[in-house]
Design an enzyme around this catalytic site. Structure first.
Site, PDB file in Angstrom:
ATOM      1  N   HIS A  51       0.841  -1.193   0.000  1.00  0.00           N
ATOM      2  CA  HIS A  51       0.000   0.000   0.000  1.00  0.00           C
ATOM      3  C   HIS A  51       0.878   1.245   0.000  1.00  0.00           C
ATOM      4  O   HIS A  51       2.026   1.215   0.449  1.00  0.00           O
ATOM      5  CB  HIS A  51      -0.830   0.091   1.286  1.00  0.00           C
ATOM      6  CG  HIS A  51      -1.710  -1.088   1.555  1.00  0.00           C
ATOM      7  ND1 HIS A  51      -3.061  -1.072   1.329  1.00  0.00           N
ATOM      8  CD2 HIS A  51      -1.429  -2.318   2.065  1.00  0.00           C
ATOM      9  CE1 HIS A  51      -3.588  -2.225   1.687  1.00  0.00           C
ATOM     10  NE2 HIS A  51      -2.626  -3.010   2.134  1.00  0.00           N
ATOM     11  N   THR A  53       0.392   5.013   1.849  1.00  0.00           N
ATOM     12  CA  THR A  53      -0.485   5.582   2.883  1.00  0.00           C
ATOM     13  C   THR A  53      -1.345   6.724   2.345  1.00  0.00           C
ATOM     14  O   THR A  53      -2.435   6.963   2.840  1.00  0.00           O
ATOM     15  CB  THR A  53       0.349   6.127   4.051  1.00  0.00           C
ATOM     16  OG1 THR A  53       1.283   7.089   3.526  1.00  0.00           O
ATOM     17  CG2 THR A  53       1.090   5.011   4.758  1.00  0.00           C
ATOM     18  N   GLU A 118       2.260  -1.004   4.613  1.00  0.00           N
ATOM     19  CA  GLU A 118       1.996   0.382   4.219  1.00  0.00           C
ATOM     20  C   GLU A 118       3.328   1.098   4.002  1.00  0.00           C
ATOM     21  O   GLU A 118       4.245   1.002   4.826  1.00  0.00           O
ATOM     22  CB  GLU A 118       1.219   1.120   5.322  1.00  0.00           C
ATOM     23  CG  GLU A 118      -0.226   0.682   5.464  1.00  0.00           C
ATOM     24  CD  GLU A 118      -1.156   1.369   4.449  1.00  0.00           C
ATOM     25  OE1 GLU A 118      -0.666   2.157   3.616  1.00  0.00           O
ATOM     26  OE2 GLU A 118      -2.367   1.086   4.511  1.00  0.00           O
ATOM     27  N   HIS A 156      -2.327  -3.105  -3.625  1.00  0.00           N
ATOM     28  CA  HIS A 156      -3.702  -3.003  -3.118  1.00  0.00           C
ATOM     29  C   HIS A 156      -4.667  -2.811  -4.284  1.00  0.00           C
ATOM     30  O   HIS A 156      -5.751  -3.400  -4.314  1.00  0.00           O
ATOM     31  CB  HIS A 156      -3.794  -1.836  -2.118  1.00  0.00           C
ATOM     32  CG  HIS A 156      -5.052  -1.832  -1.319  1.00  0.00           C
ATOM     33  ND1 HIS A 156      -5.439  -0.767  -0.557  1.00  0.00           N
ATOM     34  CD2 HIS A 156      -6.028  -2.763  -1.170  1.00  0.00           C
ATOM     35  CE1 HIS A 156      -6.600  -1.055   0.040  1.00  0.00           C
ATOM     36  NE2 HIS A 156      -6.970  -2.253  -0.319  1.00  0.00           N
ATOM     37  N   ASP A 166      -3.505   2.550  -4.979  1.00  0.00           N
ATOM     38  CA  ASP A 166      -2.178   2.449  -4.363  1.00  0.00           C
ATOM     39  C   ASP A 166      -1.540   1.085  -4.632  1.00  0.00           C
ATOM     40  O   ASP A 166      -2.237   0.112  -4.858  1.00  0.00           O
ATOM     41  CB  ASP A 166      -2.254   2.747  -2.846  1.00  0.00           C
ATOM     42  CG  ASP A 166      -3.101   1.763  -2.063  1.00  0.00           C
ATOM     43  OD1 ASP A 166      -4.195   1.386  -2.536  1.00  0.00           O
ATOM     44  OD2 ASP A 166      -2.652   1.353  -0.994  1.00  0.00           O
TER      45      ASP A 166
HETATM   46 ZN   LIG Z   1      -4.069   0.523   0.347  1.00  0.00          ZN
END
Ligand SMILES: [Zn+2]
Length: 249
Positions: A51, A53, A118, A156, A166
């Site tokens: 991911h 953020t 993340e 993601h 993302d």
């Molecule tokens: Zn994400």
């Protein structure tokens, strides 16, 4: 001189013993007779989801991932700052809330099947080198320790193409693949055979095709570094997908 004994209250001792027993005891279903077997292990993740953020700082994201934001509670197993600092928020064996609804191949509950990482990045800028260096160390550790296949690293946006973008087109998937993680098309795989169906290949690779435009958008962002949507899948897309399928097997 009389030896000094600490007098323990029986109720306190009993409570401590019960607490200790409860901490150790597996959760049993009272409906059944417990006949334990030693032939088991912990359930384990099989895929890693990356991911961005899309926030202003690692501290802001650490707060978000440990509280309730406007969309409800979210978390991730790890957060990597732009400076390369690595934070763990949820144990590997636990189920973090990072993926949300979506699908990848035959996996329909991504939170149960994955580790979520993340990356502190606002979604519109390149990723910092110290951050990528830490990511590679973490991926090596996770794949080795949890026995996750190194090719099983996805975005993601791959699993939720209608909702997410993302870690963005700026994420260097080719650099990641050169270090041995995820997949990237290889020239050595050549052209696809006659009759190769790029749509079937897109689905076979893992993309959910409920919304074809969204799936192609995610594919383009990851493998062609573009946010625009092509009018249709072209020969270069077919070459890329053919190579990806060779590696995903
Ligand atoms: Zn994400």
């Amino acid at each position: 001189m009389r030896p000094h004994f600490v007098k323990l209250r029986p109720n306190l001792v009993l409570a401590c013993l019960l607490l200790a027993a409860c901490a150790q005891a597996p959760v049993r279903n009272p409906l059944a007779t417990w006949v334990p077997s030693s032939n088991y292990d912990t359930r384990r993740p099989v895929i890693i989801v990356l991911h961005a953020t899309e926030q202003e700082s690692a501290q802001e994201s650490l707060d978000t991932l440990r509280s309730r934001n406007s969309g409800g509670k979210v978390s991730a197993h790890y957060l990597i700052g732009g400076d390369g600092r690595l934070y763990q928020l949820v144990a590997d064996a636990e189920r973090a809330w990072h993926a949300g609804g979506g699908r990848w191949g035959t996996i329909t509950d991504l939170n149960s099947a994955s580790i979520g990482i993340e990356l502190d990045n606002d979604g519109v800028e390149p990723f910092a080198e110290p951050q990528l260096a830490t990511l590679l160390v973490l991926l090596e550790d996770l794949c080795e320790r949890l026995d996750i296949r190194k090719t099983q690293v996805i975005a993601h946006a791959d699993l939720a193409p209608t909702r997410k973008q993302d870690p963005s087109r700026f994420f260097p998937w080719q650099q990641l693949a050169q270090a041995g993680f995820g997949v990237w098309p290889r020239d050595s795989d050549g052209s696809p055979p006659a009759g190769f169906d790029a749509w079937l290949a897109l689905q076979a690779f893992g993309y959910p095709l409920d919304d074809r435009d969204a799936a192609v958008g995610a594919f383009y962002r990851r493998f062609r570094g573009r946010d625009d949507l092509p009018p249709q899948l072209d020969a270069e897309d077919a070459r890329i997908l053919h190579s990806l399928l060779q590696q995903a097997r």
